[in-house]
Write an enzyme that holds these catalytic residues in place. Structure first.
Site, PDB file in Angstrom:
ATOM      1  N   GLU B  29      17.053   9.675  71.026  1.00  0.00           N
ATOM      2  CA  GLU B  29      15.359  10.153  71.074  1.00  0.00           C
ATOM      3  C   GLU B  29      14.383   9.262  70.344  1.00  0.00           C
ATOM      4  O   GLU B  29      14.451   9.715  69.246  1.00  0.00           O
ATOM      5  CB  GLU B  29      15.157  11.586  70.987  1.00  0.00           C
ATOM      6  CG  GLU B  29      15.685  12.703  71.917  1.00  0.00           C
ATOM      7  CD  GLU B  29      15.658  13.955  71.519  1.00  0.00           C
ATOM      8  OE1 GLU B  29      15.292  14.724  70.750  1.00  0.00           O
ATOM      9  OE2 GLU B  29      16.606  14.737  72.531  1.00  0.00           O
ATOM     10  N   GLU B  63      19.436  16.647  74.772  1.00  0.00           N
ATOM     11  CA  GLU B  63      20.692  17.532  74.217  1.00  0.00           C
ATOM     12  C   GLU B  63      22.189  16.855  74.170  1.00  0.00           C
ATOM     13  O   GLU B  63      23.042  16.330  74.100  1.00  0.00           O
ATOM     14  CB  GLU B  63      20.250  18.266  72.596  1.00  0.00           C
ATOM     15  CG  GLU B  63      19.609  17.729  71.808  1.00  0.00           C
ATOM     16  CD  GLU B  63      17.979  17.391  72.588  1.00  0.00           C
ATOM     17  OE1 GLU B  63      17.555  18.630  73.167  1.00  0.00           O
ATOM     18  OE2 GLU B  63      17.100  17.219  71.895  1.00  0.00           O
ATOM     19  N   GLN B  85      17.419  14.586  66.280  1.00  0.00           N
ATOM     20  CA  GLN B  85      16.140  13.794  65.275  1.00  0.00           C
ATOM     21  C   GLN B  85      16.532  14.537  64.209  1.00  0.00           C
ATOM     22  O   GLN B  85      15.859  14.689  62.665  1.00  0.00           O
ATOM     23  CB  GLN B  85      14.644  14.250  66.592  1.00  0.00           C
ATOM     24  CG  GLN B  85      14.360  13.253  67.092  1.00  0.00           C
ATOM     25  CD  GLN B  85      13.094  12.910  67.128  1.00  0.00           C
ATOM     26  OE1 GLN B  85      12.570  13.745  67.173  1.00  0.00           O
ATOM     27  NE2 GLN B  85      12.757  12.062  67.675  1.00  0.00           N
ATOM     28  N   ASP B  88      19.475  20.483  63.946  1.00  0.00           N
ATOM     29  CA  ASP B  88      19.787  21.745  64.179  1.00  0.00           C
ATOM     30  C   ASP B  88      19.982  21.560  65.373  1.00  0.00           C
ATOM     31  O   ASP B  88      20.189  22.654  66.434  1.00  0.00           O
ATOM     32  CB  ASP B  88      18.217  22.722  63.723  1.00  0.00           C
ATOM     33  CG  ASP B  88      17.991  22.870  62.192  1.00  0.00           C
ATOM     34  OD1 ASP B  88      17.993  23.388  61.832  1.00  0.00           O
ATOM     35  OD2 ASP B  88      17.660  21.276  61.588  1.00  0.00           O
ATOM     36  N   PHE B  89      19.379  20.543  65.844  1.00  0.00           N
ATOM     37  CA  PHE B  89      19.165  19.755  68.008  1.00  0.00           C
ATOM     38  C   PHE B  89      20.592  19.689  67.592  1.00  0.00           C
ATOM     39  O   PHE B  89      20.881  19.861  69.098  1.00  0.00           O
ATOM     40  CB  PHE B  89      18.321  19.064  67.690  1.00  0.00           C
ATOM     41  CG  PHE B  89      16.810  18.765  67.595  1.00  0.00           C
ATOM     42  CD1 PHE B  89      16.354  19.994  67.411  1.00  0.00           C
ATOM     43  CD2 PHE B  89      16.507  17.793  67.964  1.00  0.00           C
ATOM     44  CE1 PHE B  89      15.240  19.700  66.573  1.00  0.00           C
ATOM     45  CE2 PHE B  89      15.211  17.281  67.378  1.00  0.00           C
ATOM     46  CZ  PHE B  89      14.455  18.328  66.887  1.00  0.00           C
ATOM     47  N   HIS B 131      13.813  23.387  61.244  1.00  0.00           N
ATOM     48  CA  HIS B 131      14.412  22.324  61.549  1.00  0.00           C
ATOM     49  C   HIS B 131      14.425  21.810  59.812  1.00  0.00           C
ATOM     50  O   HIS B 131      13.842  20.854  59.075  1.00  0.00           O
ATOM     51  CB  HIS B 131      12.670  20.733  61.159  1.00  0.00           C
ATOM     52  CG  HIS B 131      12.343  20.723  62.461  1.00  0.00           C
ATOM     53  ND1 HIS B 131      12.100  22.202  63.879  1.00  0.00           N
ATOM     54  CD2 HIS B 131      12.102  20.344  63.406  1.00  0.00           C
ATOM     55  CE1 HIS B 131      11.555  21.886  64.800  1.00  0.00           C
ATOM     56  NE2 HIS B 131      11.715  20.481  64.765  1.00  0.00           N
TER      57      HIS B 131
END
Lengths: 333, 339
Positions: B29, B63, B85, B88-89, B131
């Site tokens: 992204e 994701e 990015q 955590d994602f 984050h």
């Protein structure tokens, strides 16, 4: 009045159609007989594991994959046997995998739900609902980036259409115009839950417009209709025009998995669908069009049943994996 | 030799590998939108100028698709470098990483390989709990994945190049405070370590840790930002007469146990410092393994200094409290010397 030339051509076309339908029938009969054999072996307790079968859905697998090349790809689900046979995974290696033998297509490490053979383009089946859909996007991306005109046929069920992975995969394939043919085998039940209980629209393919791609609803038990839709979508994908959703309305002749008597299904509904069995539809057409005689069909069926018996023998006589083989193949070397 | 930040070193590694092998491509992204950031921390900034947007592929915010597409492309002849990015994602794509990337080779009886790289920034940086997490231990638990965590520019380039050439899925954890990103993507409290990176090609094999500082009294094993915190603590402790050896394992799977064992033969005391939360962390695994293989070299119990078992809080005063600081490491070391 037709010229002599046109008559010859139409006769040639008819011969071609006959040959194709006979071959599709033979494949469908193989899928049906394979799974029936597995079912009995499973009941006898000869086979370990569980089973998710697709009797009744043979026209979907065969019609969609009939014209694919070996270099094209296919992604499948927890119900992969039909897809894999139709994509060209060897019968012996599939049967051996069911017997958990070292000669299995996954060397006994995959089992029924991960059947596949990448050497013939059958990505080992992904048994997490909708889990194979983003993977198919990557396969399509790879086909495109490597400048091939290969395509990927991505099977999923009606249940998968409410997963987040469905949405992410559809959208990405559409924006990048990837050569992916998304095939929803809508057998109306996600395990025991009817699709109407969990989805507000009649057709899953109606969602295609939300992604800016074509969607088509097809009578999924008629192998010729399925194959015609497949031909359109595959041609579109090969030309770089992007993905399509094909929704095939079909029905399981079996339970979701082992020990499922389908108490959640209406018995009248079952009867209606059983009358529309894909093998019956094709057989009737072959006889009506005089593509073959009943005796000729019997010969075909006998040949297939013998192949299955041979595969069972092969699997039974194959060696078990060594217990410590379990420690291999965690990483590629 | 060129002086580079970690962000620049990672970018160079990607650039060199993309030049060398046309199968290598990046997806993620905001990785190189014109006028954008070049990834959240500038690692992929400007790469599309040389390689075009087909090979530096900006994706939707999807994701599951990013990871799944990486798996599918990797299985069929490409070498994707996927990017999130914020680490955590990775939770959004956990099924694709843990069920597909990690298991596909095994489930296929070794007939399929998944040569992909998954890059993820970790570390607490006053962005609140979503984050901030250090996720190494979620992934070190998964058979089939390799886990690396470079803490210097030299290691970042050499390890990433090795990751790209590996036939297996490699998860790269990068620390937000170590990138040395420039411009408006720079982090306020960043350490910005700039290091020497050779002009000529080099690769760093996985499973080889390094000694960042030699010492004789205590061995500290630490990764990413905690390497720097441990070094700072070692400075403090040296003035008090405590000599600390700092080991940076550089890769967590595989892990260089030999280096730790040889160090504790000398120091006979072991501390593990991690920014990941303490319970069931990779530090616990290292402690258990060293207890099995090296208990008799030790004169004191193995101790861990890790982030407390709480989500990362926002207020800097609280964040600084839960994440191990040099002072906390030094205090633990003093206690360990008395044990």
């Amino acid at each position: 009045m037709k010229t002599e030339n046109e008559l010859v051509l139409s006769k040639a076309d008819k011969n071609k159609a006959a040959a194709r339908l006979l071959e599709m029938y033979e494949q469908m009969f193989l899928l049906r007989s394979y799974e029936e054999k597995i079912y009995f072996l499973f009941l006898e307790g000869v086979m370990p594991g569980t089973i998710h079968q697709s009797q009744g859905q043979e026209a979907c697998a065969v019609g969609m994959l009939f014209d694919l090349r070996k270099e094209d790809y296919m992604t499948s689900t927890h119900r992969p046997a039909g897809h894999c046979l139709a994509k060209g995974v060897s019968l012996d290696s599939m049967m051996a995998e069911m017997f958990a033998k070292s000669t299995g297509c996954c060397k006994g490490k995959g089992g029924a739900m991960h059947t596949g053979d990448i050497s013939v383009g059958a990505i080992p089946a992904i048994a997490i609902t909708a889990g194979g859909m983003p993977v198919a996007v990557g396969v399509g991306l790879s086909c495109k980036m490597r400048r091939t005109d290969n395509v990927v046929v991505c099977f999923f069920g009606d249940g998968a259409s409410n997963e987040g992975a469905f949405h992410e995969a559809m959208n990405a394939a559409a924006i990048w115009k990837l050569p992916v043919v998304f095939v929803c085998e809508n057998n109306f039940y996600g395990a025991s839950t009817h699709i109407k209980l969990v989805t507000n629209i009649e057709n899953i393919a109606d969602r295609a417009s939300a992604y800016g791609m074509p969607g088509e609803v097809v009578e999924g038990n008629d192998v010729e209709l399925v194959n015609e839709a497949a031909t359109r979508a595959i041609a579109r994908a090969r030309k770089g025009e992007g993905p399509t959703i094909i929704e095939l309305k079909t029905y399981r002749r079996c339970g979701h998995s082992r020990n499922d008597a389908c108490a959640y299904r209406d018995k009248v509904e079952e009867k209606e669908w059983y009358a529309k069995d894909p093998l019956i539809i094709s057989k009737n057409r072959i006889l009506e069009e005089k593509y073959a005689t009943a005796e000729e069909l019997e010969q075909i069926e006998k040949r297939v049943l013998q192949r299955i018996e041979d595969a069972v023998e092969y699997a039974k006589n194959s060696p078990d994996p060594k217990p410590e083989d379990a420690l291999e193949h965690v990483y590629a070397v | 030799m060129a002086k580079m930040s970690i962000a620049e070193a990672l970018r160079e590694a990607i650039r060199e590998e993309m030049r060398r092998d046309e199968r290598v491509f990046c997806l993620g992204e905001d990785i190189d939108i014109p006028g954008g950031f070049g990834g959240a921390f500038t690692v992929t900034l400007g790469l599309s100028k040389e390689f075009g947007h087909e090979r530096i592929l900006d994706t939707p915010i999807s994701e599951i698709m990013i990871a799944g597409a990486a798996v599918g492309a990797a299985m069929t002849g490409m070498i994707p470098i996927a990017d999130v990015q914020y680490g955590d994602f990775l939770f959004c794509m956990m099924d694709q990483l843990a069920d597909n990337a990690a298991k596909m080779t095994y489930m296929s009886g070794g007939t399929v390989s998944v040569p992909m790289v998954m890059r993820a920034p970790v570390g607490a940086t006053t962005r609140g709990a979503q984050h901030a997490q250090s996720l190494e231990s979620f992934f070190t638990h998964v058979p089939g994945l390799k886990i690396i965590c470079p803490s210097t520019a030299y290691d970042a380039k050499g390890l990433l190049k090795t990751a790209i050439r590996d036939k297996n899925p490699v998860v790269v954890f990068e620390h937000k405070l170590l990138y040395g990103s420039k411009g408006n993507r720079a982090e306020k409290s960043a350490l910005s370590p700039v290091g020497e990176v050779p002009e000529e090609e080099y690769l760093i094999p996985f499973g080889e840790g390094v000694i960042r500082r030699e010492g004789t009294d205590i061995t500290i094993v630490a990764n990413l930002l905690m390497v720097y915190r441990a070094m700072e603590a070692a400075e403090i402790l040296e003035k008090e007469g405590i000599s600390v050896e700092v080991i940076d394992p550089r890769t967590l799977v595989p892990f260089d146990y030999e280096l730790v064992l040889s160090s504790i033969k000398k120091t006979s005391r072991l501390m593990i410092v991690e920014e990941d939360t303490r319970r069931n962390g990779w530090g616990a695994e290292v402690a258990a393994q060293i207890a099995e293989d090296g208990l008799y070299y030790l004169d004191a119990p193995i101790i861990r200094v890790a982030t407390y078992d709480v989500p990362i809080p926002f207020a800097p005063v609280m964040e600084n409290f839960v994440v191990p600081s040099a002072a906390r490491i030094a205090e633990a070391a003093r206690k360990l010397m008395k044990a």
